[in-house]
Write a protein that holds these residues in place. Structure first.
Motif, PDB file in Angstrom:
ATOM      1  N   PHE A 219       0.814  -1.212   0.000  1.00  0.00           N
ATOM      2  CA  PHE A 219       0.000   0.000   0.000  1.00  0.00           C
ATOM      3  C   PHE A 219       0.854   1.271   0.000  1.00  0.00           C
ATOM      4  CE2 PHE A 219      -3.176  -3.072   1.201  1.00  0.00           C
ATOM      5  CZ  PHE A 219      -4.331  -2.592   0.600  1.00  0.00           C
ATOM      6  N   SER A 220       2.074   1.184   0.490  1.00  0.00           N
ATOM      7  CA  SER A 220       2.927   2.380   0.498  1.00  0.00           C
ATOM      8  C   SER A 220       3.619   2.614  -0.835  1.00  0.00           C
ATOM      9  CB  SER A 220       3.982   2.263   1.603  1.00  0.00           C
ATOM     10  OG  SER A 220       4.846   1.163   1.363  1.00  0.00           O
ATOM     11  N   THR A 221       3.771   1.567  -1.650  1.00  0.00           N
ATOM     12  CA  THR A 221       4.502   1.712  -2.914  1.00  0.00           C
ATOM     13  C   THR A 221       3.618   1.583  -4.146  1.00  0.00           C
ATOM     14  OG1 THR A 221       5.038  -0.663  -2.978  1.00  0.00           O
ATOM     15  CG2 THR A 221       6.600   0.800  -1.853  1.00  0.00           C
ATOM     16  N   ARG A 222       2.452   0.972  -4.039  1.00  0.00           N
ATOM     17  CA  ARG A 222       1.616   0.719  -5.210  1.00  0.00           C
ATOM     18  C   ARG A 222       0.326   1.515  -5.221  1.00  0.00           C
ATOM     19  NH1 ARG A 222       3.580  -3.622  -8.031  1.00  0.00           N
ATOM     20  NH2 ARG A 222       5.753  -3.934  -7.420  1.00  0.00           N
ATOM     21  N   GLN A 223       0.080   2.305  -4.193  1.00  0.00           N
ATOM     22  CA  GLN A 223      -1.167   3.067  -4.109  1.00  0.00           C
ATOM     23  C   GLN A 223      -0.855   4.551  -4.218  1.00  0.00           C
ATOM     24  OE1 GLN A 223      -3.349   2.744  -0.375  1.00  0.00           O
ATOM     25  NE2 GLN A 223      -5.283   2.487  -1.489  1.00  0.00           N
ATOM     26  N   ALA A 224      -1.450   5.194  -5.227  1.00  0.00           N
ATOM     27  CA  ALA A 224      -1.171   6.610  -5.455  1.00  0.00           C
ATOM     28  C   ALA A 224      -1.712   7.483  -4.339  1.00  0.00           C
ATOM     29  CB  ALA A 224      -1.758   7.043  -6.800  1.00  0.00           C
ATOM     30  N   SER A 225      -2.848   7.110  -3.777  1.00  0.00           N
ATOM     31  CA  SER A 225      -3.439   7.847  -2.658  1.00  0.00           C
ATOM     32  C   SER A 225      -4.128   6.853  -1.745  1.00  0.00           C
ATOM     33  CB  SER A 225      -4.436   8.895  -3.156  1.00  0.00           C
ATOM     34  OG  SER A 225      -5.527   8.277  -3.823  1.00  0.00           O
ATOM     35  N   ASN A 226      -4.609   7.327  -0.617  1.00  0.00           N
ATOM     36  CA  ASN A 226      -5.206   6.433   0.370  1.00  0.00           C
ATOM     37  C   ASN A 226      -6.532   5.834  -0.074  1.00  0.00           C
ATOM     38  OD1 ASN A 226      -3.089   6.821   2.162  1.00  0.00           O
ATOM     39  ND2 ASN A 226      -4.091   8.570   3.162  1.00  0.00           N
ATOM     40  N   ASP A 227      -7.127   6.367  -1.126  1.00  0.00           N
ATOM     41  CA  ASP A 227      -8.418   5.847  -1.579  1.00  0.00           C
ATOM     42  C   ASP A 227      -8.374   5.368  -3.026  1.00  0.00           C
ATOM     43  OD1 ASP A 227      -8.105   8.294  -2.763  1.00  0.00           O
ATOM     44  OD2 ASP A 227     -10.169   8.965  -2.408  1.00  0.00           O
ATOM     45  N   SER A 228      -7.181   5.025  -3.524  1.00  0.00           N
ATOM     46  CA  SER A 228      -7.045   4.587  -4.922  1.00  0.00           C
ATOM     47  C   SER A 228      -6.734   3.103  -4.981  1.00  0.00           C
ATOM     48  CB  SER A 228      -5.940   5.376  -5.617  1.00  0.00           C
ATOM     49  OG  SER A 228      -4.681   5.106  -5.038  1.00  0.00           O
ATOM     50  N   LEU A 229      -6.850   2.558  -6.185  1.00  0.00           N
ATOM     51  CA  LEU A 229      -6.477   1.169  -6.425  1.00  0.00           C
ATOM     52  C   LEU A 229      -4.959   1.036  -6.474  1.00  0.00           C
ATOM     53  CD1 LEU A 229      -9.125   0.447  -9.198  1.00  0.00           C
ATOM     54  CD2 LEU A 229      -9.147  -0.492  -6.883  1.00  0.00           C
ATOM     55  N   LEU A 230      -4.485  -0.209  -6.455  1.00  0.00           N
ATOM     56  CA  LEU A 230      -3.052  -0.467  -6.478  1.00  0.00           C
ATOM     57  C   LEU A 230      -2.600  -0.754  -7.908  1.00  0.00           C
ATOM     58  CD1 LEU A 230      -3.992  -1.096  -3.484  1.00  0.00           C
ATOM     59  CD2 LEU A 230      -1.915  -2.462  -3.318  1.00  0.00           C
ATOM     60  N   ALA A 231      -1.395  -0.325  -8.235  1.00  0.00           N
ATOM     61  CA  ALA A 231      -0.862  -0.477  -9.585  1.00  0.00           C
ATOM     62  C   ALA A 231       0.051  -1.692  -9.666  1.00  0.00           C
ATOM     63  CB  ALA A 231      -0.095   0.775  -9.997  1.00  0.00           C
ATOM     64  N   LEU A 232      -0.041  -2.386 -10.765  1.00  0.00           N
ATOM     65  CA  LEU A 232       0.847  -3.495 -11.074  1.00  0.00           C
ATOM     66  C   LEU A 232       1.963  -2.971 -11.978  1.00  0.00           C
ATOM     67  CD1 LEU A 232      -0.145  -7.081 -11.985  1.00  0.00           C
ATOM     68  CD2 LEU A 232       1.162  -5.802 -13.658  1.00  0.00           C
ATOM     69  N   ARG A 233       3.233  -3.277 -11.657  1.00  0.00           N
ATOM     70  CA  ARG A 233       4.361  -2.691 -12.377  1.00  0.00           C
ATOM     71  C   ARG A 233       4.949  -3.583 -13.451  1.00  0.00           C
ATOM     72  NH1 ARG A 233       7.861  -0.106  -7.368  1.00  0.00           N
ATOM     73  NH2 ARG A 233       6.468   1.654  -6.942  1.00  0.00           N
ATOM     74  N   HIS A 234       4.649  -4.887 -13.391  1.00  0.00           N
ATOM     75  CA  HIS A 234       5.252  -5.799 -14.359  1.00  0.00           C
ATOM     76  C   HIS A 234       4.296  -6.960 -14.599  1.00  0.00           C
ATOM     77  CE1 HIS A 234       8.179  -8.310 -16.411  1.00  0.00           C
ATOM     78  NE2 HIS A 234       9.050  -7.301 -16.375  1.00  0.00           N
ATOM     79  N   PRO A 235       4.171  -7.420 -15.848  1.00  0.00           N
ATOM     80  CA  PRO A 235       3.283  -8.561 -16.109  1.00  0.00           C
ATOM     81  C   PRO A 235       3.643  -9.802 -15.315  1.00  0.00           C
ATOM     82  CG  PRO A 235       3.853  -7.474 -18.158  1.00  0.00           C
ATOM     83  CD  PRO A 235       4.709  -6.847 -17.095  1.00  0.00           C
ATOM     84  N   TRP A 236       4.939  -9.970 -14.968  1.00  0.00           N
ATOM     85  CA  TRP A 236       5.344 -11.146 -14.208  1.00  0.00           C
ATOM     86  C   TRP A 236       4.847 -11.111 -12.766  1.00  0.00           C
ATOM     87  CZ3 TRP A 236      11.086 -11.084 -16.238  1.00  0.00           C
ATOM     88  CH2 TRP A 236      11.094 -11.550 -17.562  1.00  0.00           C
ATOM     89  N   GLU A 237       4.307  -9.996 -12.312  1.00  0.00           N
ATOM     90  CA  GLU A 237       3.711  -9.935 -10.976  1.00  0.00           C
ATOM     91  C   GLU A 237       2.313 -10.543 -10.944  1.00  0.00           C
ATOM     92  OE1 GLU A 237       5.923  -5.811  -9.475  1.00  0.00           O
ATOM     93  OE2 GLU A 237       3.795  -5.800 -10.021  1.00  0.00           O
ATOM     94  N   SER A 238       1.804 -10.921 -12.097  1.00  0.00           N
ATOM     95  CA  SER A 238       0.462 -11.480 -12.204  1.00  0.00           C
ATOM     96  C   SER A 238       0.486 -12.979 -11.925  1.00  0.00           C
ATOM     97  CB  SER A 238      -0.092 -11.211 -13.604  1.00  0.00           C
ATOM     98  OG  SER A 238      -1.278 -11.923 -13.832  1.00  0.00           O
ATOM     99  N   VAL A 239      -0.667 -13.517 -11.533  1.00  0.00           N
ATOM    100  CA  VAL A 239      -0.800 -14.967 -11.386  1.00  0.00           C
ATOM    101  C   VAL A 239      -0.627 -15.650 -12.729  1.00  0.00           C
ATOM    102  CG1 VAL A 239      -2.450 -16.803 -10.843  1.00  0.00           C
ATOM    103  CG2 VAL A 239      -2.214 -14.859  -9.311  1.00  0.00           C
ATOM    104  N   THR A 240      -1.036 -14.970 -13.797  1.00  0.00           N
ATOM    105  CA  THR A 240      -0.918 -15.516 -15.156  1.00  0.00           C
ATOM    106  C   THR A 240      -0.064 -14.556 -15.987  1.00  0.00           C
ATOM    107  OG1 THR A 240      -3.020 -14.432 -15.671  1.00  0.00           O
ATOM    108  CG2 THR A 240      -3.087 -16.755 -15.063  1.00  0.00           C
ATOM    109  N   PRO A 241       1.281 -14.645 -15.867  1.00  0.00           N
ATOM    110  CA  PRO A 241       2.145 -13.658 -16.524  1.00  0.00           C
ATOM    111  C   PRO A 241       2.089 -13.683 -18.038  1.00  0.00           C
ATOM    112  CG  PRO A 241       3.428 -15.465 -15.593  1.00  0.00           C
ATOM    113  CD  PRO A 241       2.043 -15.646 -15.100  1.00  0.00           C
ATOM    114  N   LEU A 242       1.624 -14.779 -18.622  1.00  0.00           N
ATOM    115  CA  LEU A 242       1.524 -14.843 -20.077  1.00  0.00           C
ATOM    116  C   LEU A 242       0.108 -14.598 -20.575  1.00  0.00           C
ATOM    117  CD1 LEU A 242       3.848 -17.823 -21.065  1.00  0.00           C
ATOM    118  CD2 LEU A 242       4.236 -15.377 -21.361  1.00  0.00           C
ATOM    119  N   ALA A 243      -0.764 -14.165 -19.683  1.00  0.00           N
ATOM    120  CA  ALA A 243      -2.148 -13.919 -20.089  1.00  0.00           C
ATOM    121  C   ALA A 243      -2.204 -12.815 -21.131  1.00  0.00           C
ATOM    122  CB  ALA A 243      -2.989 -13.546 -18.875  1.00  0.00           C
ATOM    123  N   PRO A 244      -3.251 -12.789 -21.934  1.00  0.00           N
ATOM    124  CA  PRO A 244      -3.343 -11.795 -23.003  1.00  0.00           C
ATOM    125  C   PRO A 244      -3.558 -10.389 -22.464  1.00  0.00           C
ATOM    126  CG  PRO A 244      -5.396 -12.992 -22.805  1.00  0.00           C
ATOM    127  CD  PRO A 244      -4.420 -13.684 -21.917  1.00  0.00           C
ATOM    128  N   GLY A 245      -3.291  -9.428 -23.314  1.00  0.00           N
ATOM    129  CA  GLY A 245      -3.545  -8.048 -22.954  1.00  0.00           C
ATOM    130  C   GLY A 245      -2.301  -7.234 -22.652  1.00  0.00           C
TER     131      GLY A 245
END
Length: 658
Positions: A219-245
């Motif tokens: 929450f301290s590194t991936r959230q722009a503000s206290n009421d925002s969603l969290l950002a993903l920085r790399h596709p490999w951080e996903s459960v499905t890193p080879l998923a489309p999109g």
């Protein structure tokens, strides 16, 4: 919308489906064919269920790495080099907990040991056999770079510098998995009420502080503000890193000023490129996949290394326009945040009762202030996730969850079901995409759901593939939101994928139409697939004992047996003493001496006969023993006082009857 609601109720109740308004007969036949529920409301048995579960445990046992105390993604021949993948190991630990809580807890803690000092949880942990100075692994089994590429030894805790890690964040499943393991711990029923054992509570004590540190990092590194969603920085951080999109999301990365120089300096080996092309061919079949997907991924990873994983400078210098508000990533964070809140509440509640465990001398205990903060975090993230785009991820027009920036709909849009209990509007909207009608895209048009892409008039036609990890996450989401009938359909279809006439296919990816397994880096002995089978097929919590079963554990059984033996021996000894004393005190068989009758008082109005009878019964001269026998007090007819009399006196002295 009423039709959708009726369908959901029918699925939940386990009934048959009538002809749906607005649906074609073929569509209705498809849905009816998918519902395998009998008249009693109970699902039919899954063929070979026990055999599949047994085979899945065999896969996990074969893939267990004794050196790393965790389950590797697959056999060494399949994965190419010794390593642990956090996603697979977490699911495997949850599966192991169904049989062995202690071993599952040990595996989970072995993953936590590799946490960085700032709370970061790495995705890959390299084994002792992997050279620390290796930049590119000499194998065509994987496209991950080697330990030297990441240069992460300085960020590891001091006790684990011998095992380098990747610099990619692991999917945030840790807190959720910890609670699943806890719920599978044996119950202590010695006091009559099922409660969790001290070992289970100590497990929560041990893992709470590292997990709280991990969530603070998120929450301290991936959230722009206290009421925002969290950002993903790399596709490999996903459960499905080879998923489309990812191809569209990575286009901006290629615009970096030093992009070409970095890619040239990396000198990616040809076998690494070939391995990526083979692994990603399902979603990126065109020849430009390495240039449009793999190389931008490598550039992002190398930028993290160049910035020394500084979370302050990475968003500006590395992420470019890639920081994605991903549905899957935020759903996993929300689910784990709710799990962490439950964990903290349990620990604080039990600590207030002064139980035997001390929770690391009180240092690992949550505070009421922390719990209030977790509640607020969960509420904000839950509300933001369901908010309409662009502030949230709910697409009002399509009635589906989609990431920002928007991409084509995929099965990941169902994952907020896994995260939390959604509102009625979101639930009904998602149910609408399970109807095979021409009005909207849908996901239940294949015989083996859930396909990554929906059915629809897309051109070109998307690949009809099913990722097993999606089946598990969506299945848990259906259960959490009370879509019980649909969950049963998905469960049975998933087990149908894993089994065949002569073999079991523990594979990560399948053809959604034919059910055939597809080639992956883990082969047909995938840890992920085996863990998914166990976690889907078995209950996710230890069942309390039946009311007909006495709530007694082994320790109490031994105590009761010892008490019964002591009582039995006491009764037996008492019977022996009683018998001896009865024999000794039995009435004499010799004739009594005649007693002279008394002369009746002439002044008495009573008759002589009755007066004589009364006085004879109550005479003080007659001796009455404990058994009601009348013994003559005179020495006539009694034996001499010798050895026998002494024995009699001794027995009488020790007898409890006097």
């Amino acid at each position: 919308m009423k039709t959708v609601l009726v369908l959901g109720l029918l699925y939940s109740a386990g009934g048959s489906l009538p002809t749906l308004v607005g649906a074609s007969p073929a569509s209705t036949d498809t849905l009816n064919a998918m519902v395998v529920v009998n008249e009693t409301g109970k699902t039919t048995d899954i063929p070979q269920f026990d055999a599949i579960i047994k085979a899945a445990y065999s896969v996990l046992e074969a893939n267990y790495d004794d050196q790393m105390h965790a389950t590797s993604p697959g056999s060494l021949e399949s994965i190419g080099f010794q390593h642990i993948k956090a996603r697979d190991a977490l699911f495997a630990a949850q599966a192991i907990a169904h049989r062995n809580f202690s071993r599952a807890a040990k595996q989970f803690n072995s993953i936590l040991k590799h946490q960085w000092s700032n709370g970061f949880m790495p995705d890959i942990i390299y084994g002792p056999s992997v050279g620390v100075s290796t930049t590119w692994l000499p194998t065509n089994k994987t496209f991950y770079p080697g330990p030297a590429f990441w240069s992460t030894s300085e960020h590891n805790n001091g006790t684990n510098k011998s095992l380098p890690t990747s610099g990619i964040l692991a999917p945030p499943l840790h807190a959720e998995t910890a609670m699943r393991i806890f719920y599978l711990a044996p119950l202590d029923t010695s006091m009559g009420t099922p409660v969790y054992t001290d070992d289970a509570m100590v497990f929560l004590c041990d893992v709470y502080a590292p997990l709280r540190h991990f969530h603070s990092y998120l929450f301290s590194t991936r959230q722009a503000s206290n009421d925002s969603l969290l950002a993903l920085r790399h596709p490999w951080e996903s459960v499905t890193p080879l998923a489309p999109g990812w191809q569209d999301a990575l286009k901006a990365v290629k615009g970096a000023a030093d992009y070409s120089q970095v890619i040239q300096r990396l000198s990616v080996p040809a076998n690494a490129r070939d391995a990526f092309v083979a692994a990603a061919a399902t979603f990126y079949p065109d020849a430009g996949a390495p240039q449009d997907v793999y190389e931008p991924m490598l550039y992002l990873a190398s930028c993290f290394v160049r910035e020394h994983y500084n979370d302050v400078t990475i968003p500006e210098k590395c992420a470019m326009a890639f920081e994605v508000l991903d549905v899957e990533f935020n759903a996993l964070v929300l689910r784990s945040s709710e799990a962490l809140l439950n964990m903290a509440t349990l620990l604080l509640k039990h600590a207030s009762r002064s139980l035997r465990f001390d929770c690391n001398d009180g240092k690992g205990l949550p505070t009421p202030h922390e719990i209030d903060g977790l509640k607020q975090t969960v509420a904000v993230l839950k509300g933001r996730l369901q908010a309409p785009t662009p502030a949230g991820l709910w697409n009002v027009s399509s009635q589906f969850f989609q990431r920002t920036p928007a991409t084509a709909p995929t099965v990941q849009g169902f994952l907020p079901l896994f995260a939390t209990e959604l509102g009625d509007g979101a639930q009904l909207g998602l149910l609408g995409h399970l109807l095979p009608t021409p009005a909207t895209f849908n996901f239940f048009c294949d015989y083996f759901p859930m396909a990554v892409f929906p059915c629809g008039p897309q051109a070109p036609a998307p690949p009809r593939v099913t990722l097993l990890v999606h089946n598990y996450l969506v299945y848990r989401g259906f259960l959490k939101n009370s879509f019980l009938g649909i969950a049963q359909v998905l469960l049975q279809k998933t087990f149908a994928l894993l089994s065949s006439v002569d073999a079991y296919h523990f594979c990560d990816i399948f053809d959604a139409t034919s059910g055939a397994p597809m080639a992956t880096t883990t082969g047909l002995s995938s840890t992920l697939a085996a863990a998914v089978a166990i976690n889907m097929g078995l209950p996710d919590a230890t069942q309390p004992p039946s009311p007909d079963t006495p709530p007694i554990n082994r320790k109490m059984i031994l105590i009761v047996m010892c008490i019964e033996l002591v009582v039995a021996m006491g009764v037996a000894l008492g019977c022996v003493v009683f018998s001896i004393y009865f024999v000794v005190k039995r009435p004499t068989q010799e004739p009594r001496a005649p007693v002279a009758p008394r002369v009746a008082d002439a002044a008495s109005p009573r008759s002589a006969g009755s007066d004589h009878l009364e006085e004879s019964l109550l005479s003080e001269e007659e001796d009455v023993d404990e058994y009601g026998s009348f013994l003559d007090s005179s020495p006539v007819g009694r034996g001499p006082k010798g050895t026998w009399s002494s024995v009699k006196s001794f027995v009488a002295s020790i007898s409890p009857w006097g």
